[in-house]
Design a protein around this motif. Structure first.
Motif, PDB file in Angstrom:
ATOM      1  N   TYR A   1      56.179  33.233  30.663  1.00  8.83           N
ATOM      2  CA  TYR A   1      55.654  34.765  30.998  1.00  8.83           C
ATOM      3  C   TYR A   1      54.838  35.158  29.733  1.00  8.83           C
ATOM      4  O   TYR A   1      53.647  35.838  30.087  1.00  8.83           O
ATOM      5  CB  TYR A   1      56.749  35.469  31.355  1.00  8.83           C
TER       6      TYR A   1
ATOM      7  N   VAL B   1      48.117  38.646  35.125  1.00 10.91           N
ATOM      8  CA  VAL B   1      47.288  37.764  35.854  1.00 10.91           C
ATOM      9  C   VAL B   1      47.572  36.320  35.487  1.00 10.91           C
ATOM     10  O   VAL B   1      48.151  36.063  34.506  1.00 10.91           O
ATOM     11  CB  VAL B   1      45.759  37.965  35.358  1.00 10.91           C
ATOM     12  N   SER B   2      47.187  35.437  36.320  1.00 16.72           N
ATOM     13  CA  SER B   2      47.375  33.896  36.319  1.00 16.72           C
ATOM     14  C   SER B   2      47.062  33.623  34.621  1.00 16.72           C
ATOM     15  O   SER B   2      45.595  33.687  34.520  1.00 16.72           O
ATOM     16  CB  SER B   2      46.664  33.408  37.307  1.00 16.72           C
ATOM     17  N   ARG B   3      47.784  32.993  34.128  1.00 17.41           N
ATOM     18  CA  ARG B   3      47.435  32.360  32.754  1.00 17.41           C
ATOM     19  C   ARG B   3      46.438  31.045  32.960  1.00 17.41           C
ATOM     20  O   ARG B   3      45.615  30.635  32.058  1.00 17.41           O
ATOM     21  CB  ARG B   3      48.393  31.900  31.785  1.00 17.41           C
ATOM     22  N   ASP B   4      46.471  30.559  34.259  1.00 16.91           N
ATOM     23  CA  ASP B   4      45.593  29.317  34.318  1.00 16.91           C
ATOM     24  C   ASP B   4      44.216  29.959  34.490  1.00 16.91           C
ATOM     25  O   ASP B   4      43.437  29.417  33.694  1.00 16.91           O
ATOM     26  CB  ASP B   4      45.947  28.782  35.788  1.00 16.91           C
ATOM     27  N   THR B   5      44.086  31.057  35.268  1.00 20.90           N
ATOM     28  CA  THR B   5      42.802  31.907  35.297  1.00 20.90           C
ATOM     29  C   THR B   5      42.188  32.300  33.921  1.00 20.90           C
ATOM     30  O   THR B   5      40.871  32.221  33.712  1.00 20.90           O
ATOM     31  CB  THR B   5      42.758  32.999  36.260  1.00 20.90           C
ATOM     32  N   HIS B   6      42.970  32.816  33.171  1.00 27.15           N
ATOM     33  CA  HIS B   6      42.426  33.142  31.466  1.00 27.15           C
ATOM     34  C   HIS B   6      41.899  31.944  30.947  1.00 27.15           C
ATOM     35  O   HIS B   6      40.832  32.264  30.475  1.00 27.15           O
ATOM     36  CB  HIS B   6      43.909  33.263  30.750  1.00 27.15           C
ATOM     37  N   LEU B   7      42.590  30.877  31.021  1.00 26.70           N
ATOM     38  CA  LEU B   7      41.986  29.659  30.482  1.00 26.70           C
ATOM     39  C   LEU B   7      40.709  29.279  30.899  1.00 26.70           C
ATOM     40  O   LEU B   7      39.526  29.057  30.325  1.00 26.70           O
ATOM     41  CB  LEU B   7      42.859  28.472  30.604  1.00 26.70           C
TER      42      LEU B   7
ATOM     43  N   THR C   1      52.325  42.401  39.499  1.00 26.40           N
ATOM     44  CA  THR C   1      52.238  40.658  39.423  1.00 26.40           C
ATOM     45  C   THR C   1      52.583  40.052  38.327  1.00 26.40           C
ATOM     46  O   THR C   1      52.426  38.923  38.048  1.00 26.40           O
ATOM     47  CB  THR C   1      50.856  40.361  39.869  1.00 26.40           C
ATOM     48  N   VAL C   2      53.267  41.087  37.357  1.00 20.64           N
ATOM     49  CA  VAL C   2      53.623  40.264  36.049  1.00 20.64           C
ATOM     50  C   VAL C   2      52.261  39.885  35.169  1.00 20.64           C
ATOM     51  O   VAL C   2      52.448  38.573  34.761  1.00 20.64           O
ATOM     52  CB  VAL C   2      54.848  39.515  35.989  1.00 20.64           C
TER      53      VAL C   2
ATOM     54  N   SER D   1      44.020  40.876  38.625  1.00 16.72           N
ATOM     55  CA  SER D   1      43.657  39.782  39.596  1.00 16.72           C
ATOM     56  C   SER D   1      42.560  40.170  40.379  1.00 16.72           C
ATOM     57  O   SER D   1      42.689  40.849  41.515  1.00 16.72           O
ATOM     58  CB  SER D   1      45.088  39.614  40.361  1.00 16.72           C
TER      59      SER D   1
ATOM     60  N   SER E   1      38.661  33.023  41.629  1.00 15.01           N
ATOM     61  CA  SER E   1      39.564  32.848  40.273  1.00 15.01           C
ATOM     62  C   SER E   1      40.221  34.375  40.425  1.00 15.01           C
ATOM     63  O   SER E   1      41.458  34.100  39.773  1.00 15.01           O
ATOM     64  CB  SER E   1      38.958  32.800  39.267  1.00 15.01           C
ATOM     65  N   ARG E   2      39.891  35.293  40.848  1.00 18.37           N
ATOM     66  CA  ARG E   2      40.647  36.629  40.952  1.00 18.37           C
ATOM     67  C   ARG E   2      40.863  37.154  39.361  1.00 18.37           C
ATOM     68  O   ARG E   2      41.908  37.103  39.140  1.00 18.37           O
ATOM     69  CB  ARG E   2      41.917  36.582  41.766  1.00 18.37           C
TER      70      ARG E   2
END
Lengths: 454, 454
Positions: free
Chosen positions: B123, B314-320, B311-312, B160, B287-288
């Motif tokens: 997280y 934004v997706s950390r995948d999207t960060h990268l 949503t806790v 997001s 990617s939102r």
């Protein structure tokens, strides 16, 4: 003669080099093109030495050498995370599922994914309502393979973690009741705090937080009030199987922990509204991906409407990544790389160590969990809960969370779950370092007692 | 002598082979390990032939050959997307920014990212409130490089998509007004429909949709009512620069289109609450990912609270992924691979073609946009809006959207922006195929007029 020897040696070398070059090309049939530098970069970052107490990430802050720094486990520091901070508290507060990080490091080759720059740029996907067909299909396969839920004839929606779905489902279910009075969202103690926090934050004219089910169970109003009841089974924090208690018209079954890491798999769950989160399956909490399995088409449509307006669906980047992870979990099932076996083995060992420590003391007690036959492992399995629901038995430890805090253990206090302050939750699913430190900090608490009694 | 010749040849060959092997290793210093099969897989998928009218994705549905199928542009079909459906309508409804897909295909090597299976599972990230430090830093650099916004001394939150931030900011701003009456969320016609849709969906006791600013501009109540005013500048749909009109206490400036693709860059925006979305910068709508730049600490904290509960993060995948894309955009600035130059060139060409067609007719008119000096390109630039805001001038085309629909053009109707039905929006930012089909379908509408007048 000497000349001949040199010649033969040279010819032999020719053959050897030729073979090497040929073999090399054979192993990498098409030499890498546009992915090459990204792959090289990722391998360099993965090779950064963090002493087993941390890891470097591609998007981490850069160190002087141009590579990202190690991000260390709690209490470890130094450029390679090799140094342990003295007097550092054991932090077993959050449900951060890092116990599975080691698993994915073992599955490095099969779980890696390359994103092209043009991967799914569109709002649209190949499926309905911003979902990808293959991912939805593999989620259904995963449930079938594990045997924990019936998805046939049901809809699946994706959320940015199950967190997003909590309120999306409350919204959808509150709209489906014909009554004019707002729906009361309820849960049984001890319950996962986010149900209440979210409902209070997003409260509308259609719904609001109704408190705990025990407030309503014996009230005569219960037959006339609209309830949306959260049932977490196995329960967070105590791991118990739970059932709805109010005979509510709408129930949201949160099965976040109904996976073989944490729980015996009994019959497949077959309720009308079921919630799952990938955070607690593959351990990728940071990816923010969860899903709901929904029987009723109206509820499904209202849920997707909410998700579409809230965030226009879930990151398509995460779709691809989660698909890859689920494929690995399905493929490795039953073999040496079975993630559920890995998760179960890890948590069982942690639970039994903690239990052994606690049982040597009258100061603390843990929830009672017993061995069960598990349809997934096809054998009787020992308990391996995600959390220890610790009870402080001494009068002077009335505030159990505070008693632990004084001993440098950060837990999640019982009252946050609306339980008594003699309870507190210890997370067993964080890193091995976190768990080891927990045991180390618990030890003196038990020893103090021994000294007191001797 | 012959023997010597053979020997020298052989030695020479050895030297050559050795050099080859050495060179090869030098180019790929450590030959690929765990990333190899993911890289090979990604390249195979990228090589699937979709005739330039579609693309295959790693998580697409599989065809018989084990590779994912081509996902074709609208109106194209067949296993390689080579066939054009007759009588297929031109769909220029959504703001799907696929005009940038070709750009990222050109930047294949620099924009690829490899995700390890254990990438950012937690997280937590290295930054506060679930953000990664490097991404936040690069967002600030991007604004500085483009010169479109002042971020110094301001907070940045991630959402997001900017979609999630719309209501997060409304929530945060509604809590900051001391008044007991709920805040009215307002916007000026024509405005982006999601402001109203979201506010209506998430309405609470603290805020609700207040309608258009023109309802309030002359009312005496305006001085006593709490407004949260959305100002989209450049505006969606008409590309105009806008200012708040009510003297509202709280204004959310949505600068989604204040980038050199779409708009001249004048002074850097320096408002208290500014909204941006990566969807309209790099074109990765799927990617939102969006962000808000916030001056006030209280507003910032309430926004992050909302995002954390919703949503806790934004997706950390999207960060990268977004970090990689932003790095490319910054690095290529001013050179041949400048995305803003690419975007501007593409949209300018589309706009001038459409304008030429429309100007030959009295049936339609477009919004008036003029050339402006742009601080980014350091020269006067022609208009290149994201959308054409088309007006039907004939009485019989009173419902402009419907008139176009009869001619097989799907547009976004004026009333959705609370404008008159004589208006409709044409998206110019979709694929080249979509745009070409739009021109093809518009042609007969203009020709009909010529026939009528001749």
């Amino acid at each position: 003669m000497k000349l001949l020897l040199v010649l033969f040696s040279s010819l032999f070398l020719n053959a050897y080099f030729y073979f090497c070059l040929f073999l090399h090309q054979h192993k990498q049939p098409a030499s890498l093109g546009w992915t090459g530098s990204a792959a090289t970069e990722a391998e360099a970052v993965a090779a950064v030495n963090c002493s087993g107490h941390g890891r470097a990430f591609l998007d981490g802050v850069l160190a002087g050498d141009g590579l990202p720094v190690c991000e260390c486990n709690k209490c470890y520091y130094g450029s390679d995370c090799s140094r342990l901070l003295h007097d550092c508290p054991a932090d077993v507060d959050s449900g951060d599922p890092l116990f599975l990080e080691a698993y994915w490091q073992q599955q490095a080759a099969s779980s890696a994914v390359v994103f092209s720059g043009w991967h799914r740029m569109s709002y649209s996907t190949d499926g309905k309502d911003y979902i990808t067909i293959e991912l939805e299909k593999h989620i259904r396969i995963l449930h079938k393979v594990v045997g924990n839920a019936v998805t046939d004839g049901k809809f699946i929606v994706f959320g940015s973690g199950s967190a997003q779905l909590i309120n999306a489902l409350v919204y959808a279910l509150s709209q489906s009741n014909a009554s004019s009075s707002p729906a009361s969202v309820v849960a049984s103690v001890p319950y996962y705090p986010l149900y209440k926090k979210q409902t209070n934050l997003f409260e509308t004219r259609e719904y609001g937080w109704g408190g705990t089910t025990s407030n309503w169970a014996n009230a005569s109003v219960s037959s006339v009030t609209n309830f949306i009841e959260f049932v977490t089974s196995p329960n967070n924090p105590d791991g118990e199987f739970k059932q709805p208690v109010l005979g509510s018209s709408a129930v949201i079954f949160d099965h976040a922990y109904y996976w073989p890491h944490y729980s015996p798999i009994l019959d497949p769950a077959d309720e009308d509204v079921m919630l799952f989160t990938n955070s607690k399956i593959s351990g990728h909490a940071g990816s923010r991906f969860g899903w709901a399995v929904i029987k009723d088409e109206g509820v499904y449509e209202r849920t997707t409407k909410y998700l579409s307006l809230n965030t226009v669906g879930v990151s398509r980047d995460t779709h691809l990544r989660v698909l890859k992870l689920i494929k690995v979990m399905i493929t490795e099932k039953g073999g040496k790389g079975d993630i559920f076996e890995f998760g179960y083995r890890t948590l069982k060992a942690r639970w039994s160590k903690l239990q052994e420590l606690v049982s040597s003391s009258s100061r603390f007690s843990l929830q009672q969990l017993s061995a069960h036959y598990c349809n997934y492992f096809r054998t009787i399995r020992d308990p391996s809960p995600a959390y220890a629901w610790l009870r402080c038995e001494w009068k002077e430890d009335e505030d159990c969370h505070e008693a632990l805090r004084k001993a440098s253990i950060i837990s999640r206090s019982g009252p946050l779950f609306e339980a008594g302050s003699q309870y507190t939750r210890l997370s067993l699913i964080k890193t091995q370092d976190d768990f080891d430190l927990l045991l180390k900090r618990m030890q003196p608490l038990v020893s103090q007692e021994e000294m007191a009694s001797s």
